[in-house]
Design an enzyme around this catalytic site. Sequence first.
Site, PDB file in Angstrom:
ATOM      1  N   GLU A  57      -0.721  -6.667   1.622  1.00 48.70           N
ATOM      2  CA  GLU A  57      -1.529  -7.758   2.163  1.00 48.70           C
ATOM      3  C   GLU A  57      -2.960  -7.348   2.502  1.00 48.70           C
ATOM      4  OE1 GLU A  57       2.015 -10.479   4.130  1.00 48.70           O
ATOM      5  OE2 GLU A  57       1.218  -8.793   5.270  1.00 48.70           O
ATOM      6  N   GLU A 109       7.028  -2.396   9.833  1.00 47.46           N
ATOM      7  CA  GLU A 109       6.871  -3.827  10.061  1.00 47.46           C
ATOM      8  C   GLU A 109       8.140  -4.425  10.659  1.00 47.46           C
ATOM      9  OE1 GLU A 109       5.916  -7.858   7.441  1.00 47.46           O
ATOM     10  OE2 GLU A 109       6.603  -6.030   6.446  1.00 47.46           O
TER      11      GLU A 109
END
Length: 858
Positions: free
Chosen positions: A449, A748
């Site tokens: 990302e 994450e």
Amino acid sequence: MRLENLRTAHRTDPVGIDRNPEFSWQMVSAVPGTMQVSYRIVVDDGECTVWDSGVVPGERQSFAEYGGSPLRSATAYRWRVHVVDNHGRAATAAAGFETAFLGDDWTGRWVESTIARPAAESDWGHGTQPPAVEFRRSFVMRPGIRRARLYATALGVYRPTLNGARLDDRELAPEFSVYRHRLYYQTYDVSAQLRTGDNELSLYVGDGWYFCPATRPLGYQSRTMPAVLYQLEIRYEDGSVQTVGSDGSETCRTGPVRSSDLFWGERYDATAAFGEAHPVRVIDLGYGNLVAQPLDPIRPARLLPARSVYTAPGGDVIVDFGQIIAGRVRARLDVTAGTEVTLEHFEATTADGGYFNSTYAGQKDVYVSDGTSREYEPLFTFHGFRYIRVSGPAAVRPEDFTAVLLTTPKQRTGSFECSDPALNRLHENVLWSQRNNMMSIPTDCPTREKAGFTGDIQLYTPAAFANEDMTSFLTAWLRNLAVEQREDGVVPITVPFTAPYERLARTMSEKFGTAGVTGVAGWSDAAVIVPWEMYRATGDTGILRETFASMVAWCDAIIRTARDERGPGALPEEFDRHLWNTGFHFGEWLIPSQRQRGGDFEISALSAAYVAPFFGYRSVSLLAEIAAILGRDPEREHYATEAAAMRDAIHRVFMTGDELPTTLMGGYVLAFAFDLVPPERREQYAAKVVELIEANDGLLDTGFLTTPHLLDVLVRIGRADLALDLLWEHRMPSWLYQVDQGATAIWENWDAVAPDGTPGISSFDHYAFGCVDDWICREIAGIQAGAPGYKHVIIAPRVDARLEWCSRSLRTEFGEISVRWTRDELEVLVPCNTSATVHWGGQRHEVGSGCHRFRSGA
């Protein structure tokens, strides 16, 4: 007494600033109880004084704003500060800064390539980007140079050279910003690179953020060709100035960088010499969005030699650098002409040590050899990785590969070490994720990302300041946030806001019954919470003043949405109109138990029911407090009234019984964290927090937005013992489970790697859950701010039987605080110009600056 760590605009001797600066310094003295009683700042331009503050009584030693005559463009200034302390001693120190363009100084013109470019195949590129383009220009310089500066920027990312040599080691200029409003330009000191007679300037431009399909800017993507703007100003000893600006006399050509993409990587063909020269096209983009780069540039900050090379069970040759980083690989390659060497970057291996790509980005660099031995490092890309899969060479040796960490360098402010190796490794993992994701903007991950998610930095800012001086970095990002903010006050989920995330925002809004881009609880609230946490860390009210209009616009959007839109159910309007309870929200996001029951978006609504109204109250109540700090009484009264109505509505709707209308742990955590629990419910809700943890087999079950508050809430309700147990938990989900699984950065997801070593589709380098580092440093080491900026310090270590000793230092705006404790003894260093309250051995001590030692029972 001496002065050190002088900073201008919170940077060291910056070259190329376009705002009036502020000045900071720190005092060092061995004499206990040293306080500043006055300071005097004098600024000169080498010929005359442009500002003399006079003697200013008081203890201020940070963020002293320039108040002199208007500064001139492209001018070097020197400032010195003279400080007097309460013992009658004085000290003086000096530093410098140089301005960039402060007015209508640009004469160079934008020029763009005329070389045809094929379009990328899809939004994510897939490695089909066109070649990089080099812009060249020759010029003649006469003898007698005094100094020279190059001011330059580009559409794309560029690497400048002068007479074949790089100007410095910065990378990926002009970096990532909201280009339609804030396109950075860079200032280079090129005095040493110029030579009398003929000179050649080159700017080699790759796609970068501007052209990358996954990061292309909104509202400013009218250009499809790389372009550059530059202005070289040469000042001679006789006082004359020669200006060499981009004007259309340049040529452009393609060379060995055949494709460059931030996600898919770079293809470098050493057999492809620079081709024929093409003319450039002069275009009119104006100068209105140009801003001198307000933060230090991306640089190679650390080199990591390869730890090992091994062949995986499937036959892949893998190089292990031992640490996840964001950056690139530097490789010494000696292969026959035409050989393609492929470097595929990845963060985690399969359980048996094989290649595993956890992201949809290829992260693949390809080098085509021309038969000569050379060192290759990509020019216009970066990756997140610990490992690379290498194909092409007949032999792969560890000594031929080095990982290059790229980051925006910042002053290291914190250190932590203790007797538990696992806790030390957790702290190191936090540091690495912070380094890896603070590159130009605060990103969520350096792999799939690379996006400036507002929620991530909102919750991580306290931990960020516990480790590095984030002032100039986050100030720059907040300026991007302010201009990215919509006219209706809505703050997007990423800053800069890029095409893929605009589509995501619109899609999810429609799915949840609204239209367009709407605010998202816990993400958009970064507009208020980030500057607030910066103020708490530094004591700087300037950041509150600068961002106040942005905060007001966002809080007005919350209030308006609550008033105009009715939430689910049949709530009485008198309460519903004060609850932000409509639209799409990520909610807590990544709650461990809920992820096992459905997709993340499907379960987000479960927690959004309380996350949105609770965060709405949090932002509005903070704005009232900020208005009070700034002396803005009308705004304080208005937003305090709105916050009180929101609090009352939350009480009437959510807190009428002994339990909240949710079985999720995070609802109770946020209620306590945001001081929303009515006094008559505190005992029951506190018991419910403990009950939920115990029912979950003693494990946490909080997600993205609530985990930062969990341990503090347990301390608040008198269960610090449970907070410590959660910190030292080794089962999944927990922080030390990651350490036991060999993590070298923060994951994450809590379950990114299964107990058998099988990795999942996840980022292995997300700093968000590293927020626990702030708690460790405050509670375990025991350094807490008793006043904004640590003007007063509270030292209260939480001694635990699982530790024999702990050591922590923190460089604050006033200087270094350090604590070292064993079970029997505490050593404390308090910086000048501050005081401290020390809690040790059941006693309380009030001390001033200096070194102090305490023994248990003494």
